[in-house]
Design a protein around this motif. Structure first.
Motif, PDB file in Angstrom:
ATOM      1  N   ALA A  51       0.924  -1.220  -0.024  1.00 52.66           N
ATOM      2  CA  ALA A  51      -0.081  -0.156  -0.077  1.00 52.66           C
ATOM      3  C   ALA A  51       0.896   1.235  -0.032  1.00 52.66           C
ATOM      4  O   ALA A  51       0.445   2.270  -0.500  1.00 52.66           O
ATOM      5  CB  ALA A  51      -0.941   0.011   1.129  1.00 52.66           C
ATOM      6  N   SER A  52       1.956   1.241   0.948  1.00 47.17           N
ATOM      7  CA  SER A  52       2.996   2.472   0.515  1.00 47.17           C
ATOM      8  C   SER A  52       3.810   2.399  -0.689  1.00 47.17           C
ATOM      9  O   SER A  52       4.503   3.390  -0.822  1.00 47.17           O
ATOM     10  CB  SER A  52       3.751   2.404   1.967  1.00 47.17           C
ATOM     11  N   MET A  53       3.779   1.389  -1.299  1.00 49.31           N
ATOM     12  CA  MET A  53       4.776   1.629  -2.635  1.00 49.31           C
ATOM     13  C   MET A  53       3.956   2.245  -3.693  1.00 49.31           C
ATOM     14  O   MET A  53       2.791   2.468  -3.797  1.00 49.31           O
ATOM     15  CB  MET A  53       5.094   0.078  -3.075  1.00 49.31           C
ATOM     16  N   PRO A  54       4.911   3.040  -4.428  1.00 54.56           N
ATOM     17  CA  PRO A  54       4.122   3.701  -5.557  1.00 54.56           C
ATOM     18  C   PRO A  54       3.573   2.850  -6.524  1.00 54.56           C
ATOM     19  O   PRO A  54       4.228   1.824  -6.653  1.00 54.56           O
ATOM     20  CB  PRO A  54       5.295   4.655  -6.280  1.00 54.56           C
ATOM     21  N   GLY A  55       2.724   3.097  -7.451  1.00 55.80           N
ATOM     22  CA  GLY A  55       2.243   2.324  -8.519  1.00 55.80           C
ATOM     23  C   GLY A  55       1.001   1.300  -8.038  1.00 55.80           C
ATOM     24  O   GLY A  55       0.401   1.723  -6.968  1.00 55.80           O
ATOM     25  N   PRO A  56       0.463   0.772  -8.883  1.00 58.41           N
ATOM     26  CA  PRO A  56      -0.857   0.019  -8.589  1.00 58.41           C
ATOM     27  C   PRO A  56      -0.532  -1.189  -7.400  1.00 58.41           C
ATOM     28  O   PRO A  56       0.440  -1.686  -7.483  1.00 58.41           O
ATOM     29  CB  PRO A  56      -1.224  -0.536  -9.925  1.00 58.41           C
ATOM     30  N   ILE A  57      -1.778  -1.098  -6.396  1.00 59.62           N
ATOM     31  CA  ILE A  57      -1.258  -1.928  -5.384  1.00 59.62           C
ATOM     32  C   ILE A  57      -1.328  -3.461  -5.822  1.00 59.62           C
ATOM     33  O   ILE A  57      -0.652  -4.344  -5.327  1.00 59.62           O
ATOM     34  CB  ILE A  57      -2.334  -1.704  -4.234  1.00 59.62           C
ATOM     35  N   ALA A  58      -2.108  -3.748  -6.919  1.00 58.35           N
ATOM     36  CA  ALA A  58      -2.055  -5.014  -7.423  1.00 58.35           C
ATOM     37  C   ALA A  58      -0.867  -5.662  -7.619  1.00 58.35           C
ATOM     38  O   ALA A  58      -0.249  -6.600  -7.579  1.00 58.35           O
ATOM     39  CB  ALA A  58      -3.159  -5.271  -8.512  1.00 58.35           C
ATOM     40  N   VAL A  59      -0.109  -4.670  -8.571  1.00 58.52           N
ATOM     41  CA  VAL A  59       1.202  -4.942  -8.902  1.00 58.52           C
ATOM     42  C   VAL A  59       2.219  -5.133  -7.641  1.00 58.52           C
ATOM     43  O   VAL A  59       3.132  -5.806  -7.689  1.00 58.52           O
ATOM     44  CB  VAL A  59       1.617  -4.023  -9.940  1.00 58.52           C
ATOM     45  N   SER A  60       2.038  -4.236  -6.959  1.00 55.00           N
ATOM     46  CA  SER A  60       3.046  -4.144  -5.695  1.00 55.00           C
ATOM     47  C   SER A  60       2.798  -5.629  -4.822  1.00 55.00           C
ATOM     48  O   SER A  60       3.695  -6.328  -4.526  1.00 55.00           O
ATOM     49  CB  SER A  60       2.708  -3.204  -4.723  1.00 55.00           C
ATOM     50  N   ILE A  61       1.538  -5.810  -4.543  1.00 51.95           N
ATOM     51  CA  ILE A  61       1.170  -7.163  -3.932  1.00 51.95           C
ATOM     52  C   ILE A  61       1.567  -8.444  -4.340  1.00 51.95           C
ATOM     53  O   ILE A  61       2.221  -9.514  -3.907  1.00 51.95           O
ATOM     54  CB  ILE A  61      -0.432  -7.319  -3.304  1.00 51.95           C
ATOM     55  N   SER A  62       1.311  -8.476  -5.900  1.00 46.58           N
ATOM     56  CA  SER A  62       1.834  -9.556  -6.638  1.00 46.58           C
ATOM     57  C   SER A  62       3.338  -9.759  -6.563  1.00 46.58           C
ATOM     58  O   SER A  62       4.013 -10.870  -6.481  1.00 46.58           O
ATOM     59  CB  SER A  62       1.251  -9.576  -7.965  1.00 46.58           C
TER      60      SER A  62
END
Length: 178
Positions: A51-62
């Motif tokens: 949630a704190s990373m830039p960009g789409p959260i779906a990409v970050s969690i994956s």
């Protein structure tokens, strides 16, 4: 999980969800609760970081999920699984949706999707707040520090998050040295 399983895991979730990354995050959380192979506290940390990373959260969690299982190759497989369905769905359906967006049935469909999305987002937020509050007082400290840095001292959010990450890193190093 193998690379193929990671790809299929995120492909399947991404192909059937509406509402963006937070809904995908909720679906990942539901699937992970069935699998029970990631510690709930570790999963909460992954969600917070995504949630704190830039960009789409779906990409970050994956990315984080894939990294947990298979390192860099797992991250790439999971991200490809997460972004492939929406890419092709938008490519195929955008002209149709634009053409029929005034039709009451299409509008009703998207109202229903919005309601379901709201329910999933509420569940994800509630579960993560509950996990944070029940896992110990130290998890509240970074939150309070970031909020006060931004709200009271008007520090840029990125700088506040970096400072809190450094604080948590130091806290973990001190805890490990004991």
């Amino acid at each position: 999980m193998s690379l193929w399983e990671l790809f299929i895991f995120f492909f399947r979730i991404s192909a059937v969800t509406f509402g963006g990354g937070i809904v995908i995050l909720g679906m990942v959380q539901l699937e992970e609760e069935k699998r029970k192979d990631i510690d709930p506290e570790e999963f909460t940390d992954m969600v917070s970081l995504a949630a704190s990373m830039p960009g789409p959260i779906a990409v970050s969690i994956s990315w984080l999920f894939g990294k947990h299982y298979k390192g860099l190759a797992g991250s790439i497989a999971a991200v490809l699984g997460a972004v492939t369905p929406p890419f092709f769905i938008v490519l195929a359906l955008a002209p149709v949706i634009l053409k029929y967006s005034d039709v009451p049935q299409v509008q009703g469909f998207f109202r229903g999707v919005l309601a379901g999305t709201g329910a999933i987002i509420t569940t994800v937020v509630f579960d993560n707040v509950k996990n944070t509050l029940t896992s110990g007082w130290w998890n509240l400290v970074p939150f309070a520090i970031v909020v006060s840095m931004i709200g009271v001292f008007h520090i840029h959010p990125l700088i506040a998050m970096i400072l809190v990450l450094l604080l948590q890193f130091l806290h973990e190093r001190l805890a490990m040295s004991r």
